[in-house]
Design an enzyme around this catalytic site. Structure first.
Site, PDB file in Angstrom:
ATOM      1  N   ALA A  90       0.803  -1.217   0.000  1.00 55.41           N
ATOM      2  CA  ALA A  90       0.000   0.000   0.000  1.00 55.41           C
ATOM      3  C   ALA A  90       0.842   1.276   0.000  1.00 55.41           C
ATOM      4  CB  ALA A  90      -0.954   0.002   1.183  1.00 55.41           C
ATOM      5  N   THR A  91       2.062   1.204   0.499  1.00 54.88           N
ATOM      6  CA  THR A  91       2.928   2.385   0.416  1.00 54.88           C
ATOM      7  C   THR A  91       3.131   2.739  -1.060  1.00 54.88           C
ATOM      8  OG1 THR A  91       4.044   1.848   2.481  1.00 54.88           O
ATOM      9  CG2 THR A  91       5.218   3.303   0.961  1.00 54.88           C
ATOM     10  N   ASN A 170      -5.451   3.759  10.982  1.00 53.01           N
ATOM     11  CA  ASN A 170      -4.701   2.612  11.486  1.00 53.01           C
ATOM     12  C   ASN A 170      -4.394   2.692  12.982  1.00 53.01           C
ATOM     13  OD1 ASN A 170      -3.189   4.690   9.923  1.00 53.01           O
ATOM     14  ND2 ASN A 170      -1.464   3.845  11.067  1.00 53.01           N
ATOM     15  N   GLN A 198      -6.889  -0.445   6.060  1.00 53.15           N
ATOM     16  CA  GLN A 198      -7.452  -0.985   7.303  1.00 53.15           C
ATOM     17  C   GLN A 198      -8.929  -1.355   7.183  1.00 53.15           C
ATOM     18  OE1 GLN A 198      -5.734  -1.769   9.935  1.00 53.15           O
ATOM     19  NE2 GLN A 198      -3.785  -0.775   9.478  1.00 53.15           N
ATOM     20  N   SER A 218      -3.609  -3.589   0.846  1.00 53.94           N
ATOM     21  CA  SER A 218      -2.351  -4.284   1.113  1.00 53.94           C
ATOM     22  C   SER A 218      -2.601  -5.718   1.560  1.00 53.94           C
ATOM     23  CB  SER A 218      -1.587  -3.524   2.201  1.00 53.94           C
ATOM     24  OG  SER A 218      -0.407  -4.221   2.546  1.00 53.94           O
ATOM     25  N   HIS A 220      -0.664  -7.802   3.569  1.00 54.78           N
ATOM     26  CA  HIS A 220      -0.304  -8.261   4.911  1.00 54.78           C
ATOM     27  C   HIS A 220      -1.171  -7.701   6.035  1.00 54.78           C
ATOM     28  CE1 HIS A 220       2.099  -4.818   6.677  1.00 54.78           C
ATOM     29  NE2 HIS A 220       2.055  -4.440   5.421  1.00 54.78           N
ATOM     30  N   THR A 259       8.106  -7.561 -13.464  1.00 55.89           N
ATOM     31  CA  THR A 259       7.580  -8.925 -13.477  1.00 55.89           C
ATOM     32  C   THR A 259       6.699  -9.155 -12.261  1.00 55.89           C
ATOM     33  OG1 THR A 259       9.508  -9.716 -14.662  1.00 55.89           O
ATOM     34  CG2 THR A 259       8.235 -11.371 -13.457  1.00 55.89           C
ATOM     35  N   CYS A 345       8.050   5.613  17.262  1.00 57.26           N
ATOM     36  CA  CYS A 345       9.508   5.664  17.273  1.00 57.26           C
ATOM     37  C   CYS A 345       9.988   6.245  15.959  1.00 57.26           C
ATOM     38  CB  CYS A 345      10.097   4.278  17.442  1.00 57.26           C
ATOM     39  SG  CYS A 345       9.829   3.595  19.071  1.00 57.26           S
TER      40      CYS A 345
HETATM   41  C1  LIG Z   1       0.043  -0.530   6.756  1.00 59.27           C
HETATM   42  C2  LIG Z   1      -0.547   0.657   6.142  1.00 59.27           C
HETATM   43  C3  LIG Z   1      -0.014   1.217   4.980  1.00 59.27           C
HETATM   44  C4  LIG Z   1       1.250   0.684   4.326  1.00 59.27           C
HETATM   45  O1  LIG Z   1       1.019  -0.540   3.700  1.00 59.27           O
HETATM   46  P1  LIG Z   1       2.242  -1.449   3.250  1.00 59.27           P
HETATM   47  O2  LIG Z   1       1.613  -2.520   2.409  1.00 59.27           O
HETATM   48  O3  LIG Z   1       2.846  -1.989   4.504  1.00 59.27           O
HETATM   49  O4  LIG Z   1       3.186  -0.619   2.468  1.00 59.27           O
HETATM   50  C5  LIG Z   1      -0.641   2.310   4.438  1.00 59.27           C
HETATM   51  N1  LIG Z   1      -1.743   2.832   4.997  1.00 59.27           N
HETATM   52  C6  LIG Z   1      -2.298   2.332   6.122  1.00 59.27           C
HETATM   53  C7  LIG Z   1      -3.524   2.956   6.672  1.00 59.27           C
HETATM   54  C8  LIG Z   1      -1.721   1.235   6.730  1.00 59.27           C
HETATM   55  O5  LIG Z   1      -2.255   0.757   7.850  1.00 59.27           O
END
Ligand SMILES: *Cc1c(COP(=O)(O)O)cnc(C)c1O
Length: 421
Positions: A90-91, A170, A198, A218, A220, A259, A345
């Site tokens: 998602a980044t 989040n 989220q 995303s 994960h 790819t 952090c």
């Molecule tokens: C975790 C998160 C992201 C980043 O997603 P990644 O797949 O880890 O790069 C972006 N936005 C929100 C709200 C998130 O919780």
């Protein structure tokens, strides 16, 4: 209980029915569902083809798996398969959406509207665009964590090309007024992007009902693999165009070359399918556990409060402040529970969370806040253990707190003249 054995809970649980440490940080990442891993396995070895290879069956098989995943993802959010672009997470999706739209529509305008409690992947992307000629409005949020629609209306102008507002936060789990934002953007002919990381798989998301034009998700965060995500890009009414940020072989309709991560994509597809099938049941189960946790804490502790409105809220989220408790001691006291604190952090310093500060919390209250992130594999026994542990630690710390002692005696701390040093 979930029908599936938890990947985080070995068979030899303790006599209390919980195994330590307990993972309750599912907004940071989720364990992969074993059913997702099963679906992915063949694509690492047997079915290893390049999905872009058009001349043989190895490529066709990989491509077929990718297209099935596209369907599974699209179905979860009410889109069509052709509208799904694969990314590394998602980044990247947020970067591609915001930078890609800013570049593509720069003749039309250079103004973007977002809000202050967005994820850094949105905020820092906007900050970078400000260095290259874009203007960005960062809307404030109220004490409950939501934007004011009147603020959004006032912020819109002739040159506004994009509104980027997250679906659900989040840290505090607060859901923004998506339907109203979508409606307003459509009326004004402004594109609407949402970071829905989220929300997808946790609450119903329908890109057409909500007039969402571009959406980031995303793997994960929904029990799929890390390093894979997707961007939904609307193809009709309106047809959204996005400038590629990674150039190369012209994959993904030219929007994102490279790819394809076939195994990861298969996993993301399976994760979305499971979410869609189990969403109503799972949301209900998480909501019940979350409410149980909240009720138990509130029954035993005073001077604690929930951050963010409970009215528009993710089912698995609970963010609470434990006033008159020192944040770091609290976290240390519950070190057999994996949760997040109200401290971020950043570069080795302990900064209070900018999200909690945006709600109006003071630094010390932000530091003494905890985000509980419940997920698919948490159990009721774990919830009870966590509640009892937090209660115990907070009570012990407060016994040592002169401030709490004064409050108990009825002294108004705001009226005290502290000696200057
Ligand atoms: C975790 C998160 C992201 C980043 O997603 P990644 O797949 O880890 O790069 C972006 N936005 C929100 C709200 C998130 O919780």
């Amino acid at each position: 209980m979930s029908a599936v054995e938890s990947p985080t809970t070995p068979r030899n649980g303790t006599s209390h029915g919980v195994h330590l440490p307990i993972y309750m940080d599912n907004h940071a990442t989720t364990p992969m569902d074993p059913r997702v891993l099963d679906a992915m396995m063949p694509y690492f070895t047997k079915i290893f083809g390049n999905a872009a290879s058009r001349n043989h069956s190895f490529g066709w098989e990989a491509e077929q798996a990718v297209e099935q995943a596209r369907e599974q993802i699209a179905k979860l959010i009410g889109a069509t398969a052709k509208e799904i672009i694969f990314t590394s997470g998602a980044t990247e999706s947020n970067n591609l959406a915001i930078k890609g739209i800013a570049e593509m529509y720069k003749e039309r305008g250079n103004h973007i509207i977002t809000q202050v409690t967005e994820h850094k992947a949105v905020l820092d992307t906007c900050k970078r665009l400000e260095k290259s000629g874009c203007r960005v409005t960062y809307l404030p949020v109220d004490a409950e964590g939501r934007i004011d629609m009147e603020d959004l209306k006032r912020a819109m102008e002739e040159k506004t090309i994009l509104v980027s507002i997250m679906f659900a936060n989040n840290e505090i789990g607060v859901i923004q007024p998506m339907e109203e934002i979508g409606k307003l953007c459509r009326e004004r002919g402004v594109l609407f992007h949402t970071d829905a990381v989220q929300a997808v798989g946790k609450v119903p998301v329908d890109v057409n009902a909500l007039n969402i034009d571009v959406l980031s998700l995303s793997g994960h965060k929904i029990y799929g693999p890390k390093g894979v995500g997707a961007l939904y890009v609307r193809r009709r009414n309106p047809r959204v165009q996005i400038s590629a940020q990674i150039d190369g072989g012209g994959h993904e309709r030219g929007m994102r070359s490279g790819t394809l991560n076939v195994a990861g994509i298969v996993g993301l597809g399976k994760a979305c399918e499971l979410c869609r099938e189990e969403l109503p049941m799972e949301a209900e189960r998480l909501r019940k556990m979350r409410d149980r946790l909240k009720a138990r804490l509130e029954s035993k502790l005073d001077h604690i409060h929930v951050n963010g409105t409970m009215e528009h809220h993710l089912p698995g989220n609970l963010n609470m402040s434990f006033v008159y408790v020192e944040g770091e001691s609290l976290l240390m006291g519950i070190n057999d529970i994996a949760v997040s604190s109200g401290s971020a952090c950043t570069s080795a310093t302990l900064e209070p969370s900018y999200v909690l500060k945006a709600l109006g919390l003071g630094d010390d209250v932000a530091h003494s806040s905890i985000r509980f992130g419940l997920g698919r594999f948490n159990t009721e026994a774990e919830v009870d253990y966590v509640a009892d542990k937090v209660i115990d630690v907070v009570q012990k710390l407060r016994e040592l707190s002169p401030l709490y002692e004064m409050v108990k005696e009825g002294i108004d701390l705001t009226k005290i003249q502290w000696e200057a040093h």
